[in-house]
Structure formats: structure tokens, C-alpha cells
Design a protein around this motif. Structure first.
Motif, PDB file in Angstrom:
ATOM      1  N   SER A   1      28.552 115.028 -44.143  1.00  0.00           N
ATOM      2  CA  SER A   1      29.256 114.598 -45.354  1.00  0.00           C
ATOM      3  C   SER A   1      29.228 115.685 -46.405  1.00  0.00           C
ATOM      4  N   GLN A   2      29.964 115.444 -47.474  1.00  0.00           N
ATOM      5  CA  GLN A   2      29.946 116.307 -48.651  1.00  0.00           C
ATOM      6  C   GLN A   2      28.650 116.083 -49.426  1.00  0.00           C
ATOM      7  N   ASN A   3      28.341 117.024 -50.328  1.00  0.00           N
ATOM      8  CA  ASN A   3      27.082 116.975 -51.065  1.00  0.00           C
ATOM      9  C   ASN A   3      26.949 115.690 -51.885  1.00  0.00           C
TER      10      ASN A   3
ATOM     11  N   GLU B   1      39.620 110.376 -58.321  1.00  0.00           N
ATOM     12  CA  GLU B   1      40.745 109.837 -57.559  1.00  0.00           C
ATOM     13  C   GLU B   1      40.541 108.341 -57.281  1.00  0.00           C
ATOM     14  N   ILE B   2      41.589 107.696 -56.779  1.00  0.00           N
ATOM     15  CA  ILE B   2      41.511 106.259 -56.508  1.00  0.00           C
ATOM     16  C   ILE B   2      40.908 106.015 -55.116  1.00  0.00           C
ATOM     17  N   ASP B   3      40.382 104.832 -54.936  1.00  0.00           N
ATOM     18  CA  ASP B   3      39.780 104.434 -53.661  1.00  0.00           C
ATOM     19  C   ASP B   3      40.885 104.158 -52.646  1.00  0.00           C
ATOM     20  N   ASP B   4      40.828 104.843 -51.491  1.00  0.00           N
ATOM     21  CA  ASP B   4      41.863 104.633 -50.465  1.00  0.00           C
ATOM     22  C   ASP B   4      41.561 103.436 -49.569  1.00  0.00           C
TER      23      ASP B   4
ATOM     24  N   ASN C   1      38.070 116.547 -48.027  1.00  0.00           N
ATOM     25  CA  ASN C   1      38.565 116.117 -49.337  1.00  0.00           C
ATOM     26  C   ASN C   1      38.822 114.616 -49.393  1.00  0.00           C
ATOM     27  N   ASN C   2      38.052 113.846 -48.650  1.00  0.00           N
ATOM     28  CA  ASN C   2      38.256 112.390 -48.643  1.00  0.00           C
ATOM     29  C   ASN C   2      37.235 111.653 -49.516  1.00  0.00           C
ATOM     30  N   HIS C   3      36.597 112.391 -50.432  1.00  0.00           N
ATOM     31  CA  HIS C   3      35.458 111.811 -51.160  1.00  0.00           C
ATOM     32  C   HIS C   3      35.607 111.874 -52.673  1.00  0.00           C
ATOM     33  N   TRP C   4      36.811 112.165 -53.180  1.00  0.00           N
ATOM     34  CA  TRP C   4      36.960 112.411 -54.619  1.00  0.00           C
ATOM     35  C   TRP C   4      37.145 111.132 -55.430  1.00  0.00           C
ATOM     36  N   SER C   5      36.717 110.010 -54.888  1.00  0.00           N
ATOM     37  CA  SER C   5      36.795 108.731 -55.599  1.00  0.00           C
ATOM     38  C   SER C   5      35.389 108.178 -55.801  1.00  0.00           C
TER      39      SER C   5
ATOM     40  N   SER D   1      32.882 113.706 -43.505  1.00  0.00           N
ATOM     41  CA  SER D   1      33.752 114.879 -43.634  1.00  0.00           C
ATOM     42  C   SER D   1      34.091 115.485 -42.284  1.00  0.00           C
ATOM     43  N   TYR D   2      33.116 115.509 -41.371  1.00  0.00           N
ATOM     44  CA  TYR D   2      33.285 116.043 -40.021  1.00  0.00           C
ATOM     45  C   TYR D   2      32.696 115.059 -39.033  1.00  0.00           C
TER      46      TYR D   2
END
Length: 367
Positions: free
Chosen positions: A309-311, A219-222, A273-277, A245-246
């Protein structure tokens, strides 16, 4: 028989329509030109008759048109042949190159059982060369999503570099790439990235809990940046609490790390789901690194890291942590339903002769 036919049709369609190369463009152009000239050169005729009447319709193109069609027909044959030979040569050369290449897939299984959807199978769908799988399983140490023997799990993570060296010993560095994904407790994900900081060409993937499968960071960088809350207190040991993430548990941090200065880094939007970039992860890891440098400049010698955070984020932050220049670090595990919310950490000392170890918080004097 049906499977063979289906496979042939699928491969033919892939070769004719989906694959992309300059050779295939020439081949398809020649094929299209050949088809048009064949259709255009037909003498179109139609007849109908019954007892009362006969109806005949016909069309024959002129000699000039026929000459143009013949030229187009010859050019179409030449382009089709050229494209086919060129594509075969290109395919053969690519196959030779791919025979030397290998992607080693590192999958770490911990908090979620991903064995039904191995990361290696996901990677195989994205590349045409060799894929070798390296799986680290610590789920036997996990009971109801709580890791019971983090010390034994740490021993497995410590073996990662040796296992990776065995997989790549006979290959040139330029022919090796690494894909990483996992669902581990944050301290182990961070420490894995810390171990792998000198490995080039690592592609990160993460487990999407919504779809129950692996995903690319595509995904693109927000553009979101960390909000910084810097403590005014000064000390050689500090707590750095990072919320991605939390939100981190601020009350528990105040209890477990009583008396230590606490610095907070928080994203404006906390979401799983804020890490897909990839670009965002690279940028945030840079911000994290720079803030650790700031703490170093304030005289900090040890950082107690609390990371929600996510893994893949935890891995990326571990990669960016400079083991030669930054303070030593302890990365804490969060357990919401335990009396001590941060019951243990992976302690990563930078002093010579000291080993990475798991330290239980209740036996540890926080100074």
C-alpha cells in the motif's frame, strides 16, 4: 522597492478580493455602492471644436436622482467604514487565537528524498498559525531504496512520541493539531500509525510521485471494497495479505510462510493513485479492523501482515489496529530483488514486558 510594491499589491488584492468573511462582504458592498454613486453623480460632458464648428455634449441628472445618489453615497461610506472596522476586529481576534495554536508537522523521510519540498512548507501555505516541524530521517540506512539497518531505523521511530511530547509540552491539547506525511517502508509507516493511535486531530498527507510534491487526501470516495479470500485452514498464527496499490507476491508468501493459513484482502483496482480520498481510507481501515476481529474470533493469536500500500494507507491501518484487543502482529517488508522477498518484519507483541523489534526472516522459525 519593486518587491515591496509587488508584495503590497498582492496583499491588497488578497484582502480585497480573495479573503472571505461577513465583514469583507459588507466592506465590498459598501465599496461597490460608493463607486456606483460617484460615477452616477458626475456631470458627463464632452466638447470638440475646430475652425469651422464646435460640438458640445452634456448631461446633468435631475434633483430627485441627485438625492438618491447622495443617499447611496452616504450608505456606501457607512457600509465601507463598518466593514473595515468589523474586519479589523475580526482579524485581531483571529490573530490572538492563532498565536496560541500550533500544528506540529511530522515528516518521515525514507525511500524518497523529500527534503527539497518539506511537508512543513506545504502546510504553511494552508494555515495562518504556528507550524513546527518534526523530521525523522532514515535515509542514511537506505541504499538503492533498500533499508540496510532496519533495527536502527526502528529506534528512530520509537523516539517519535517523546519528540512530539517535547514539541507540545507547553500547549493546551485544544490548541494542537498534527499533520503527518512520509515515504517509509511499510512496516515503519504502519508502526508509526500504531504509535499515534491515541493522538487526536491528525491530518494525513501523502507524497505524489507523479508531481514530486505533497498532496491532501481531498478526492471523493469511489466506493471500492476489499475482495475477501478466506483460508479454510485454522491456526493460531495466520498470514493476512492486503493488496491496495500493488498485488502481493503470492508465490513468495507461500514460500516464506509455508504451512500457515493465508487470508487475502484485495481491492478490485490496484493502483498507486487509488488512495487520495480520506473517506475511502477511513472506510478501508474500518474493513481491515473488522477482518482482524474476525480472525480473533477464529482463535488467531498472531497475524503476519503483508501489506502492499501507499504510506498514508499503512499509517491509517496502523492507527486502526487495536493494541488492547486484537492479536499481536508482525508487519513485513517486501524486497522484490532479494532472494527472500520478505526479509524482515517489525514484530509488535501485545504481551506485557515484550518490546517491539525487527526480526530477520531467515533467522526466524515461522510456526
Amino acid at each position: 522597492m519593486k518587491k515591496a510594491i509587488s508584495y503590497f499589491i498582492e496583499k491588497a488584492a488578497d484582502w480585497l478580493f480573495r479573503r472571505r468573511s461577513s465583514a469583507l462582504i459588507v466592506f465590498r458592498t459598501g465599496g461597490a455602492l460608493l463607486s456606483m454613486t460617484l460615477i452616477g453623480s458626475w456631470a458627463v460632458s464632452f466638447s470638440y471644436s475646430d475652425a469651422a464648428r464646435t460640438l458640445v455634449f452634456g448631461y446633468q441628472s435631475s434633483s430627485t436622482t441627485q438625492l438618491i445618489l447622495k443617499i447611496g453615497f452616504v450608505v456606501g461610506i457607512l457600509l465601507t467604514a463598518l466593514g473595515a472596522v468589523w474586519e479589523y476586529q475580526r482579524y485581531r481576534d483571529e490573530k490572538k487565537r492563532n498565536e496560541k495554536k500550533k500544528t506540529v508537522v511530522i515528516e518521515q523521510r525514507g525511500l524518497v528524498d523529500t527534503s527539497d519540498s518539506p511537508l512543513s512548507e506545504f502546510i504553511k501555505n494552508e494555515c495562518t498559525w504556528q507550524v513546527d516541524s518534526l523530521v525523522q530521517e532514515i535515509r542514511e540506512r537506505v541504499t538503492e531504496n533498500v533499508i540496510s539497518r532496519p533495527d536502527l531505523a526502528l529506534a528512530k521511530v520509537n523516539n517519535l512520541k517523546m519528540s512530539l511530547a517535547e514539541k507540545t509540552a507547553q500547549l493546551a491539547a485544544s490548541d494542537i493539531s498534527i499533520a503527518y506525511g512520509g515515504v517509509l517502508p511499510v512496516p515503519f509507516a504502519f508502526y508509526t500509525g500504531y504509535l499515534m493511535d491515541d493522538e487526536s486531530r491528525i491530518t494525513l498527507h501523502d507524497w505524489d510521485r507523479d508531481i514530486g510534491d505533497w498532496r491532501d487526501l481531498d478526492e471523493i470516495d469511489d466506493g471500492e471494497e476489499f475482495i475477501v479470500e478466506q483460508s479454510s485452514a485454522i491456526g493460531k498464527s495466520v498470514v493476512l495479505a492486503v493488496s491496495v496499490s500493488y498485488p502481493v507476491d503470492r508465490l513468495s508468501i507461500a514460500s516464506v510462510f509455508a504451512g500457515l493459513p493465508v487470508h487475502y484482502l484485495s481491492l478490485p483496482t490496484l493502483d498507486r493513485n487509488n488512495h487520495w480520498s480520506k473517506a475511502k481510507q477511513d472506510r478501508l481501515s474500518g474493513e481491515f479492523f473488522e477482518y482482524c476481529k474476525t480472525l480473533l474470533g477464529l482463535g488467531v493469536e498472531h497475524i503476519h501482515l503483508v501489506l502492499a500500500s501507499q504510506n498514508s494507507i499503512a499509517f491509517r491501518f496502523g492507527q486502526s489496529y487495536d493494541k488492547r484487543n486484537l492479536p499481536s502482529v508482525s508487519v513485513y517488508q517486501y524486497e522484490r530483488h532479494q532472494a527472500t522477498r520478505y526479509p524482515w518484519c517489525v514484530h509488535i507483541p501485545h504481551e506485557d514486558g515484550k518490546n517491539v523489534e525487527v526480526i530477520q526472516t531467515k533467522f526466524k522459525q515461522v510456526a
